[in-house]
Motif scaffolding. Sequence first.
Motif, short mmCIF file in Angstrom:
data_model
loop_
_atom_site.label_atom_id
_atom_site.label_comp_id
_atom_site.label_asym_id
_atom_site.label_seq_id
_atom_site.Cartn_x
_atom_site.Cartn_y
_atom_site.Cartn_z
N ARG A 221 37.94 14.06 27.87
CA ARG A 221 37.89 12.59 27.87
C ARG A 221 37.71 12.09 26.44
O ARG A 221 36.95 12.66 25.66
CB ARG A 221 36.72 12.10 28.75
CG ARG A 221 36.67 12.75 30.11
CD ARG A 221 35.49 12.29 30.93
NE ARG A 221 35.73 11.00 31.54
CZ ARG A 221 36.25 10.83 32.75
NH1 ARG A 221 36.58 11.87 33.49
NH2 ARG A 221 36.44 9.64 33.24
N ASP A 222 38.41 11.02 26.11
CA ASP A 222 38.32 10.39 24.79
C ASP A 222 38.15 8.89 24.96
O ASP A 222 38.83 8.30 25.80
CB ASP A 222 39.63 10.56 24.01
CG ASP A 222 39.60 11.77 23.12
OD1 ASP A 222 38.51 12.14 22.68
OD2 ASP A 222 40.69 12.34 22.90
N LEU A 223 37.31 8.28 24.16
CA LEU A 223 37.22 6.82 24.13
C LEU A 223 38.07 6.32 22.98
O LEU A 223 37.82 6.65 21.81
CB LEU A 223 35.75 6.38 23.94
CG LEU A 223 35.49 4.88 23.89
CD1 LEU A 223 35.93 4.19 25.17
CD2 LEU A 223 34.01 4.61 23.61
N LEU A 224 39.12 5.56 23.28
CA LEU A 224 40.04 5.06 22.27
C LEU A 224 39.71 3.62 21.96
O LEU A 224 39.82 2.76 22.84
CB LEU A 224 41.49 5.17 22.77
CG LEU A 224 41.95 6.54 23.23
CD1 LEU A 224 43.39 6.48 23.73
CD2 LEU A 224 41.84 7.54 22.09
N GLY A 225 39.32 3.36 20.75
CA GLY A 225 39.02 1.99 20.36
C GLY A 225 37.53 1.77 20.19
O GLY A 225 36.74 2.15 21.05
N GLU A 226 37.18 1.17 19.03
CA GLU A 226 35.78 0.90 18.74
C GLU A 226 35.71 -0.49 18.12
O GLU A 226 36.48 -0.80 17.21
CB GLU A 226 35.28 1.95 17.75
CG GLU A 226 33.86 1.76 17.33
CD GLU A 226 33.45 2.74 16.24
OE1 GLU A 226 34.24 3.62 15.86
OE2 GLU A 226 32.33 2.57 15.74
N THR A 227 34.80 -1.30 18.62
CA THR A 227 34.64 -2.63 18.03
C THR A 227 33.94 -2.52 16.68
O THR A 227 32.87 -1.92 16.58
CB THR A 227 33.83 -3.54 18.98
OG1 THR A 227 34.52 -3.61 20.23
CG2 THR A 227 33.70 -4.95 18.40
N MET A 228 34.60 -3.04 15.65
CA MET A 228 34.07 -2.94 14.28
C MET A 228 33.95 -4.32 13.66
O MET A 228 34.83 -5.15 13.84
CB MET A 228 35.03 -2.15 13.39
CG MET A 228 34.85 -0.68 13.41
SD MET A 228 35.77 0.05 12.04
CE MET A 228 35.69 1.74 12.58
N GLY A 229 32.89 -4.53 12.90
CA GLY A 229 32.76 -5.74 12.10
C GLY A 229 33.44 -5.54 10.75
O GLY A 229 33.79 -4.42 10.36
N VAL A 230 33.60 -6.64 10.01
CA VAL A 230 34.31 -6.58 8.73
C VAL A 230 33.59 -5.67 7.73
O VAL A 230 34.21 -4.85 7.06
CB VAL A 230 34.47 -8.01 8.16
CG1 VAL A 230 35.07 -7.98 6.76
CG2 VAL A 230 35.34 -8.87 9.10
N ASP A 231 32.27 -5.78 7.64
CA ASP A 231 31.52 -4.96 6.66
C ASP A 231 31.72 -3.48 6.91
O ASP A 231 31.91 -2.70 5.98
CB ASP A 231 30.02 -5.28 6.75
CG ASP A 231 29.68 -6.56 6.01
OD1 ASP A 231 30.61 -7.14 5.41
OD2 ASP A 231 28.51 -6.97 6.05
N ARG A 232 31.66 -3.11 8.17
CA ARG A 232 31.81 -1.68 8.51
C ARG A 232 33.20 -1.17 8.12
O ARG A 232 33.35 -0.11 7.55
CB ARG A 232 31.57 -1.55 10.02
CG ARG A 232 31.99 -0.29 10.64
CD ARG A 232 30.87 0.77 10.66
NE ARG A 232 31.46 2.04 11.03
CZ ARG A 232 31.83 2.35 12.27
NH1 ARG A 232 31.62 1.48 13.24
NH2 ARG A 232 32.38 3.51 12.54
N LEU A 233 34.22 -1.99 8.43
CA LEU A 233 35.58 -1.56 8.08
C LEU A 233 35.77 -1.51 6.56
O LEU A 233 36.38 -0.58 6.03
CB LEU A 233 36.62 -2.48 8.72
CG LEU A 233 38.06 -2.08 8.42
CD1 LEU A 233 38.37 -0.68 8.94
CD2 LEU A 233 39.05 -3.08 9.00
#
Length: 305
Positions: A101-113
């Motif tokens: 199983r894989d979780l595809l997609g992570e919510t990221m904020g601008v600072d983190r990216l």
Amino acid sequence: MNSAVVFNIQRFSVHDGPGIRTTVFLKGCPLNCPWCHNPESRSGRPEIAIKADRCLGCELCAPACPQGIAGPVNPLTNTNRPDSTCIHCGACVDVCPSGARDLLGETMGVDRLLAEIERDRTYHEESGGGVTFSGGEPIANGNAPFLLECLQECGKRGIHRSVDTCGHVTTDTLLAVAERADLLLYDLKIMDDARHRLVVGVGNERIHNNLKILADRGHEVWIRVPLIPGLTDDVENLTAVAEFAAGLARPFPIHLLPYHAIGGDKYGRLGLTYQLGDLAPADPVLVNEQADKMRAFGLEVHIGG
Ligand code: SF4
Ligand code: SF4
């Protein structure tokens, strides 16, 4: 601060703009191209992907799931996949011992990216590269506020910014993005409107109008044409692309992207069917001939990137 669902950060990319790039893939796309290499980009939400042949049948995922929907996957029928009640918490992924199983997609904020992009600054500077926002469609599906903030921050830090778009976006938003980006990578797929609608799910009038406006306003654009045997690579379509590009207010370079089947196996992991499964890769000799025919219109034509 804005956020978006990021499903991949690809480092050392050499196909998404000048130099060596960090390509950021955002989820959500308004088109449905059958040759898409990233089917996980279509939905704007995180998703669970299943490698059914890795499932051990241990059932550890079942009690971990707050929705009561996780469990062994039958490798022969690929059934018992998470349904629409999945909340993408990732609990089943954490306990799965086999990587089924894989979780595809992570919510990221601008600072983190931005911190992720900054890690690659040395090779950006040495190669004349930068960051490319791709997807999915980074300008649509609610991604635009996040994209605009990222572009602004990258601009302050002197990072070259490209945005890869299908062009099926509102003109105002596209222009706001173009004002903050150094380069747009802009797809032209099928020039006949009815055929475009049939194959990718939307008409192409807005896409063409938006490209004309970008040319009129003097923005930097590379036109990208996926060469998909039997779908986009016929003489009529490529001639129409060349005529359209030659008639724009600015002579944008054209990049032909020959078809390859990489990514086809991702479809099964998402419970989808890859419709082009037995399609052969584009013939390099034919691709060179196609490029030469387009150059006859006075256009700068590249193969790849
Ligand atoms: S991601 Fe969460 S809700 Fe979805 S199947 Fe896994 S444990 Fe259940
Ligand atoms: S935890 Fe992983 S290996 Fe075990 S049943 Fe669930 S999907 Fe299969």
